[in-house]
Structure formats: C-alpha cells, structure tokens
Design a protein around this motif. Structure first.
Motif, PDB file in Angstrom:
ATOM      1  N   ALA A  31       0.689  -1.299  -0.039  1.00 44.77           N
ATOM      2  CA  ALA A  31      -0.004   0.006  -0.086  1.00 44.77           C
ATOM      3  C   ALA A  31       0.965   1.242   0.029  1.00 44.77           C
ATOM      4  O   ALA A  31       0.535   2.345  -0.739  1.00 44.77           O
ATOM      5  CB  ALA A  31      -0.956  -0.006   1.149  1.00 44.77           C
ATOM      6  N   GLU A  32       1.898   1.154   0.865  1.00 46.16           N
ATOM      7  CA  GLU A  32       3.067   2.422   1.018  1.00 46.16           C
ATOM      8  C   GLU A  32       3.239   2.715  -0.478  1.00 46.16           C
ATOM      9  O   GLU A  32       3.671   3.867  -1.168  1.00 46.16           O
ATOM     10  CB  GLU A  32       3.890   2.021   1.732  1.00 46.16           C
ATOM     11  CG  GLU A  32       3.475   2.233   3.327  1.00 46.16           C
ATOM     12  CD  GLU A  32       4.526   1.813   4.473  1.00 46.16           C
ATOM     13  OE1 GLU A  32       4.713   2.590   5.174  1.00 46.16           O
ATOM     14  OE2 GLU A  32       5.371   0.992   4.110  1.00 46.16           O
ATOM     15  N   TYR A  33       4.025   1.691  -1.128  1.00 42.75           N
ATOM     16  CA  TYR A  33       4.710   1.897  -2.301  1.00 42.75           C
ATOM     17  C   TYR A  33       3.709   2.169  -3.483  1.00 42.75           C
ATOM     18  O   TYR A  33       4.229   2.958  -4.511  1.00 42.75           O
ATOM     19  CB  TYR A  33       5.620   0.744  -2.793  1.00 42.75           C
ATOM     20  CG  TYR A  33       7.011   0.680  -1.846  1.00 42.75           C
ATOM     21  CD1 TYR A  33       7.926   1.575  -1.993  1.00 42.75           C
ATOM     22  CD2 TYR A  33       7.060  -0.206  -0.681  1.00 42.75           C
ATOM     23  CE1 TYR A  33       9.122   1.762  -1.244  1.00 42.75           C
ATOM     24  CE2 TYR A  33       8.229  -0.170   0.021  1.00 42.75           C
ATOM     25  CZ  TYR A  33       9.221   0.824  -0.130  1.00 42.75           C
ATOM     26  OH  TYR A  33      10.275   0.755   0.501  1.00 42.75           O
ATOM     27  N   THR A  34       2.770   1.647  -3.654  1.00 43.33           N
ATOM     28  CA  THR A  34       1.606   1.874  -4.485  1.00 43.33           C
ATOM     29  C   THR A  34       1.124   3.265  -4.580  1.00 43.33           C
ATOM     30  O   THR A  34       1.127   4.061  -5.463  1.00 43.33           O
ATOM     31  CB  THR A  34       0.380   1.044  -4.503  1.00 43.33           C
ATOM     32  OG1 THR A  34       0.748  -0.207  -4.559  1.00 43.33           O
ATOM     33  CG2 THR A  34      -0.844   1.274  -5.404  1.00 43.33           C
ATOM     34  N   GLY A  35       1.078   3.929  -3.241  1.00 45.81           N
ATOM     35  CA  GLY A  35       0.789   5.218  -2.887  1.00 45.81           C
ATOM     36  C   GLY A  35       1.952   6.032  -3.396  1.00 45.81           C
ATOM     37  O   GLY A  35       1.619   7.303  -4.128  1.00 45.81           O
ATOM     38  N   LEU A  36       3.303   5.805  -3.113  1.00 47.34           N
ATOM     39  CA  LEU A  36       4.243   6.802  -3.584  1.00 47.34           C
ATOM     40  C   LEU A  36       4.288   6.754  -5.262  1.00 47.34           C
ATOM     41  O   LEU A  36       4.594   7.772  -5.639  1.00 47.34           O
ATOM     42  CB  LEU A  36       5.557   6.140  -3.103  1.00 47.34           C
ATOM     43  CG  LEU A  36       5.990   6.409  -1.482  1.00 47.34           C
ATOM     44  CD1 LEU A  36       7.036   5.683  -1.253  1.00 47.34           C
ATOM     45  CD2 LEU A  36       5.960   8.198  -1.426  1.00 47.34           C
ATOM     46  N   LEU A  96      10.297   7.386  -5.743  1.00 45.99           N
ATOM     47  CA  LEU A  96      10.406   5.891  -5.912  1.00 45.99           C
ATOM     48  C   LEU A  96      11.667   5.436  -7.092  1.00 45.99           C
ATOM     49  O   LEU A  96      11.107   5.298  -7.990  1.00 45.99           O
ATOM     50  CB  LEU A  96       8.998   5.496  -6.309  1.00 45.99           C
ATOM     51  CG  LEU A  96       8.463   3.846  -6.215  1.00 45.99           C
ATOM     52  CD1 LEU A  96       8.641   3.659  -4.507  1.00 45.99           C
ATOM     53  CD2 LEU A  96       7.328   3.706  -6.863  1.00 45.99           C
ATOM     54  N   VAL A  97      12.740   5.481  -6.353  1.00 41.95           N
ATOM     55  CA  VAL A  97      13.727   5.123  -7.089  1.00 41.95           C
ATOM     56  C   VAL A  97      14.391   3.873  -6.799  1.00 41.95           C
ATOM     57  O   VAL A  97      14.129   3.612  -5.659  1.00 41.95           O
ATOM     58  CB  VAL A  97      14.952   6.225  -7.494  1.00 41.95           C
ATOM     59  CG1 VAL A  97      14.210   7.425  -7.882  1.00 41.95           C
ATOM     60  CG2 VAL A  97      15.172   6.600  -6.072  1.00 41.95           C
ATOM     61  N   GLY A  98      14.904   3.079  -7.712  1.00 44.01           N
ATOM     62  CA  GLY A  98      15.909   1.735  -7.143  1.00 44.01           C
ATOM     63  C   GLY A  98      17.225   2.501  -6.617  1.00 44.01           C
ATOM     64  O   GLY A  98      17.579   3.315  -6.558  1.00 44.01           O
ATOM     65  N   ALA A  99      17.817   1.134  -6.369  1.00 38.54           N
ATOM     66  CA  ALA A  99      19.165   1.457  -5.720  1.00 38.54           C
ATOM     67  C   ALA A  99      20.199   2.192  -6.685  1.00 38.54           C
ATOM     68  O   ALA A  99      21.231   2.534  -6.340  1.00 38.54           O
ATOM     69  CB  ALA A  99      19.707   0.246  -5.327  1.00 38.54           C
ATOM     70  N   THR A 100      19.740   1.967  -8.205  1.00 38.35           N
ATOM     71  CA  THR A 100      20.849   2.799  -9.222  1.00 38.35           C
ATOM     72  C   THR A 100      20.342   4.282  -9.435  1.00 38.35           C
ATOM     73  O   THR A 100      20.965   4.733 -10.150  1.00 38.35           O
ATOM     74  CB  THR A 100      20.701   1.952 -10.263  1.00 38.35           C
ATOM     75  OG1 THR A 100      19.533   1.752 -11.020  1.00 38.35           O
ATOM     76  CG2 THR A 100      21.433   0.303 -10.148  1.00 38.35           C
ATOM     77  N   GLY A 101      19.307   4.712  -8.758  1.00 38.34           N
ATOM     78  CA  GLY A 101      18.918   5.941  -8.932  1.00 38.34           C
ATOM     79  C   GLY A 101      17.999   5.758 -10.120  1.00 38.34           C
ATOM     80  O   GLY A 101      17.124   7.297 -10.364  1.00 38.34           O
ATOM     81  N   VAL A 154       6.929  -2.435  -8.165  1.00 36.89           N
ATOM     82  CA  VAL A 154       6.493  -2.049  -7.024  1.00 36.89           C
ATOM     83  C   VAL A 154       6.301  -3.074  -6.093  1.00 36.89           C
ATOM     84  O   VAL A 154       6.571  -3.034  -4.858  1.00 36.89           O
ATOM     85  CB  VAL A 154       5.197  -1.313  -7.319  1.00 36.89           C
ATOM     86  CG1 VAL A 154       4.507  -0.667  -5.892  1.00 36.89           C
ATOM     87  CG2 VAL A 154       5.344   0.395  -7.632  1.00 36.89           C
ATOM     88  N   ARG A 155       5.687  -4.036  -6.479  1.00 36.15           N
ATOM     89  CA  ARG A 155       5.455  -5.460  -5.760  1.00 36.15           C
ATOM     90  C   ARG A 155       6.865  -5.857  -5.075  1.00 36.15           C
ATOM     91  O   ARG A 155       6.826  -6.234  -4.033  1.00 36.15           O
ATOM     92  CB  ARG A 155       4.702  -6.470  -6.461  1.00 36.15           C
ATOM     93  CG  ARG A 155       3.206  -6.194  -6.408  1.00 36.15           C
ATOM     94  CD  ARG A 155       2.494  -7.498  -6.997  1.00 36.15           C
ATOM     95  NE  ARG A 155       2.873  -7.758  -8.411  1.00 36.15           N
ATOM     96  CZ  ARG A 155       2.217  -7.326  -9.402  1.00 36.15           C
ATOM     97  NH1 ARG A 155       1.211  -6.696  -9.011  1.00 36.15           N
ATOM     98  NH2 ARG A 155       2.469  -7.546 -10.476  1.00 36.15           N
TER      99      ARG A 155
END
Length: 522
Positions: free
Chosen positions: A453-458, A466-471, A480-481
């Motif tokens: 729910a948090e990441y879907t909202g972001l 909402l960025v990955g470890a590589t930026g 997101v899942r």
C-alpha cells in the motif's frame, strides 16, 4: 516547554481522550504518555535480546540494546533537567524547547530499529536491501526506529504506529534527513556536512551514511519537523534530539568499556602501552609522515596519533592538541591505572570499582554539557565542552581499537552476518512460493500488505521518491511489488531478537527437530 504549533499538530495526530480499542493511558502529560507507550511496546521489550556489541549469551555481564537504552534515557533526562533548570533554559526554549520527558522518551526509542546482531546486522540488511531488493534507501537502524513508532508498531490508538506527539517524533530524528531526497538541498551537499550526512567513503553514490527516515515515512518526518521551522535549520537536530544524541555518546563511551573489562576482554597491558607510548613520544609521532604512520599502526601510540590527525581533518571546529593530550592523560589515569589495573574477579571491591568508574565519568561528562545558539554543522545545539568532548573521543577510541577491531570478534560477526543473509533468502523464497503463500507467518503477510500500500501510494503521488538502488525511477506494478516484498522481509527480520533469528533460520533450514518453539511466535 515551547514547541510552537505542537498542540495543533498533536491534535491532528491523535486524540488523547477518545482512545480506540479500549487503549488507556495511565499518565496525564502527553509526553509522559509517549514515554510510557514506548516502554510498553513489544519492540522495546525485544531489545533485551538484541546485541549491543557481542551477544550476551544470557550471562548478564554485557549490555544489550535494552539496558543500553535505559542508561541513555537516564543520562538524557539528567541532561535535560540540567538545561531546563539552568541559565540556558531561555535559549533552549527559543530553539524549540527541552522537556525532560521528551528527551527521555526519545532515548528509550532511539534503538528500537536495531536488528539482530547490532551494527553488523544493520550493515548486512542495508546491503541486501539495496542490492537484492533495489531499495534505494536500504536499511538504517535510526530510520527503522522512526518507521516503527510511526508505522509498523500497532500499539497506539490508531493501530498505525504509536501516535506519538510531534515533539517526541522530532526528538527521535538524530539525523534529520532522508538518505537521498530530503531536505533540499540535501545536507550531504554542504561544504562541511553534518555528522553522518556525508556519503560513506567506501560506497560513493549511495547517499548519506546515516539518516533517520525512509521515503515511506516522509509525511511523518515533515509533520514532526514543521513545529521547528524558523527555530532551527532544516538539517539540525531539535534540542531534545541533541540531548538524546549526546546521552547516547556518553553511555556508549563508558558502559561498553565497563562491559569488556568485566569479561576480561579489555586488557591492561595493550591499552597502557598505546596511551603511554603516545604521551611519551607525542612530538616524535606528530612528525611522522602519513605513509610511515600507517605502516607502523601495529606499534603502540600510532593508532592514537592517527586518531588525532583524523580529528583535525573532520572536527577542526573544536579539536585542540592540548585538550587531546589532557584527555589521553586522564583516560590513562582513570581507566588504565584505575579500572584496568586489577582484573575483574566478581568481588565486592571489583564491583565497586566498576560502579565508581561509571558514575564518576557519567557525572563529569554530563557536567560538560551546554547549549549553543549557533553550533558547527558537525555538532548539535547541545554539545560537550572542549575537555569532555576530547575525553569521549579517546574513550571511544579505546573501545574501537581494543574491542571492535579484534579478529576473534570479526570471526564471530561474520557468522552472524551469514545468519541474517540466509534468513532473508529463506523468507524471500517463501514469499515467492505460490503454493505456500496461504501459510505465510501472519506478521510477514501483514507487513507485505502494508508495504504494498505504501509503495503503490508513492508511485501515484510522489514517483520522484520511488527510485531503485541505481537511482533509476521505478515503474510498473511488478517493480512496486518487488520493492514492497523487500521492505516487508527487511522489516520482519529487523523485528527479531538474536535468538529468534537463529531459531527461525534453523526451522527454515530443516535443522529444528520440532515444529513449535516458545522462543518464536509466527
């Protein structure tokens, strides 16, 4: 107590009268309610089974995260009471306030997020979170503490976090920034970054080395800090957070040395040689070039000289060679020639000597605390006088040089890192097994749903966060899942005690002989 808009923000956060679910607070002061809620939290209780430096093994001789937190709280309250009843009370009020209950509550909460096996577990989870799950803000014990009190603990009336006041939530923010995104400009970009804000030398491009909130808690972070706008800079700790941070430094500098003397690890001879050699040959050692000094680090006095140079490089705002020499001399007199001169044998005399060492040093360091209106970017509004600041650095040096850098401790910790990594692997595999999804541990299932729910909202409202470890931006439901699954696994593992982590891994690896265990509840 002056926290600006504290009353309005607290009202938006919780209703102290209409408690949900039959929740009843015993105290009347909102800040004492906060302190009591933290102390009653199962996340606080679990700290009794979490390593401070090495596993206590049930012997009761070593501090764990719980006993450490209690002593930090004791020191924090003493500092806050000293400030509020002294000549610096008006200055503290102008900066946002210094309430002893707030400082004590923050101290009790400051280590809630520490995972099994202490800092070693923290480093392992951070590496896994970034590299395996692509979580740009990885894992950080301070940020996890803030996540617990605002999100994953369910003991507050709203069942989302603990519903703490803004003052206490702000006081928990030892490093008041996110790893990468906030505030802007980020403190890591400052000419002299605040302590912890710079990127680690061995991991460039990963953001601040230390930080106190993840992107998922940005709203709570901003709300907690809003009451202090115009009073302190965006990158500065509140006065109460600075009290907690100073108390943590004091407790760490004293009590871990006391622990390792008790179990015979901290030996008189090597510590005496290191400090004595530097005092005898300080001028000669200062004349060595850096390459020669590094090549001779195993010789007594060289490591201490390296510390002196590092302090000049990082803390020019306060470092003083005369104060450093005086600190080395005091530590030699009171630690080496005092506490370590006799082996700890469990006698009344040995216990009294250990207690006196702790009490005397605590009193001295607390007496050296004062409030400053415009501190260095490397310090908080609450700091130590020059003499005591140098003494803390020397005490911490002794702990690092003669305990943390021991090869036998490294051997022990590498095994613990393997426990954490293997446990993450096993839980992630369980989450990906569609045939077993209905038998997931209920707590892990709930954490997955929360994180999803948090990441879907972001993704919908703040995709720039909402960025990955590589930026790179994270897009798509599957991505997101994956982030949500990773955060849930990390949350779950971080909530275990040392023993629970080992027990659960044994069960998942088929090494447990029975399906039920009183040390772990799924």
């Amino acid at each position: 107590m002056d926290h600006g808009t504290e009353t309005d923000l607290r009202a938006a956060r919780r209703d102290p009268v209409a408690n949900a679910g039959g929740f009843t607070d015993l105290a009347s002061s909102p800040f004492r309610i906060d302190r009591d809620r933290i102390a009653a939290s199962p996340f606080f209780a679990r700290l009794g089974g979490v390593t401070q430096v090495v596993s206590a093994g049930g012997a009761g001789l070593l501090h764990n995260r719980l006993t450490h937190s209690l002593k930090v709280a004791q020191v924090a309250r003493a500092i806050a009471e000293r400030i509020t009843t002294g000549p610096e009370a008006d200055l503290a009020a102008k900066l946002g306030g210094c309430d002893p209950d707030v400082a004590e509550a923050a101290a009790l909460a400051h280590d809630l997020g520490h995972p099994p096996f202490g800092h070693l577990g923290e480093q392992t989870l951070d590496r896994i979170a970034r590299h395996r799950f692509g979580l740009a803000d990885g894992f950080e014990g301070n940020a996890q503490s803030f996540r617990i009190i605002t999100t994953t603990d369910v003991r507050g009336p709203s069942a989302i976090g603990l519903d703490l006041t803004t003052a206490v939530r702000a006081a928990v923010l030892k490093y008041p920034w996110l790893r990468l995104h906030h505030p802007a400009p980020h403190p890591s970009e400052m000419t002299v970054p605040p302590r912890g804000a710079a990127e680690p030398d061995d991991h460039p491009g990963t953001g601040a080395a230390k930080f106190s909130a993840y992107a998922t808690e940005l709203d709570d972070f901003e709300q907690a800090r809003a009451a202090f706008t115009g009073r302190i800079e965006s990158w500065q700790q509140t006065v109460e957070a600075s009290v907690m941070d100073t108390a943590d430094d004091i407790a760490y500098a004293i009590h871990d040395l006391q622990d390792f003397h008790r179990i015979g690890v901290l030996q008189h001879a090597p510590v005496a040689a290191e400090l004595g050699e530097w005092l005898l040959h300080a001028e000669e050692l200062a004349g060595l070039d850096d390459d020669t000094l590094y090549a001779e680090l195993r010789r007594p006095g060289r490591s201490l000289e390296r510390l002196r140079r590092r302090m000049h490089a990082k803390d020019a705002w306060i470092v003083d060679d005369d104060a450093f020499a005086a600190a080395v001399a005091r530590v030699r007199a009171e630690l080496v020639d005092g506490l370590l001169a006799g082996a700890f044998d469990g006698s009344t005399e040995a216990e009294q000597a250990t207690a006196a060492f702790s009490a005397n040093w605590t009193a001295r360091l607390v007496d050296g605390v004062f409030v400053v209106a415009s501190p260095s970017t490397r310090a908080g509004h609450v700091t130590l006088a020059t003499a005591q600041w140098h003494e803390v650095q020397v005490l911490k040096f002794v702990h690092r040089r003669f305990v943390l850098l021991r090869p036998d401790l490294a051997l022990h910790q590498r095994g613990q890192a393997g426990v954490v990594a293997n446990l993450v692997d096993a839980l992630d595999a369980w989450l990906l097994d569609r045939d077993e999804v209905s038998r997931l541990p209920r707590r892990l299932h709930d954490l997955v749903e929360l994180a999803r729910a948090e990441y879907t909202g972001l993704a919908r409202t703040a995709p720039e966060l909402l960025v990955g470890a590589t930026g790179e931006p994270v897009t798509g439901a599957d991505a997101v899942r994956n982030l949500a699954r990773g955060r849930a696994v990390v949350d779950f593992v971080a909530s275990l005690t040392d023993k629970q982590a080992v027990t659960l891994l044994d069960a998942l690896s088929g090494r447990s002989a029975q399906p039920w265990s009183d040390s772990f509840v799924l």
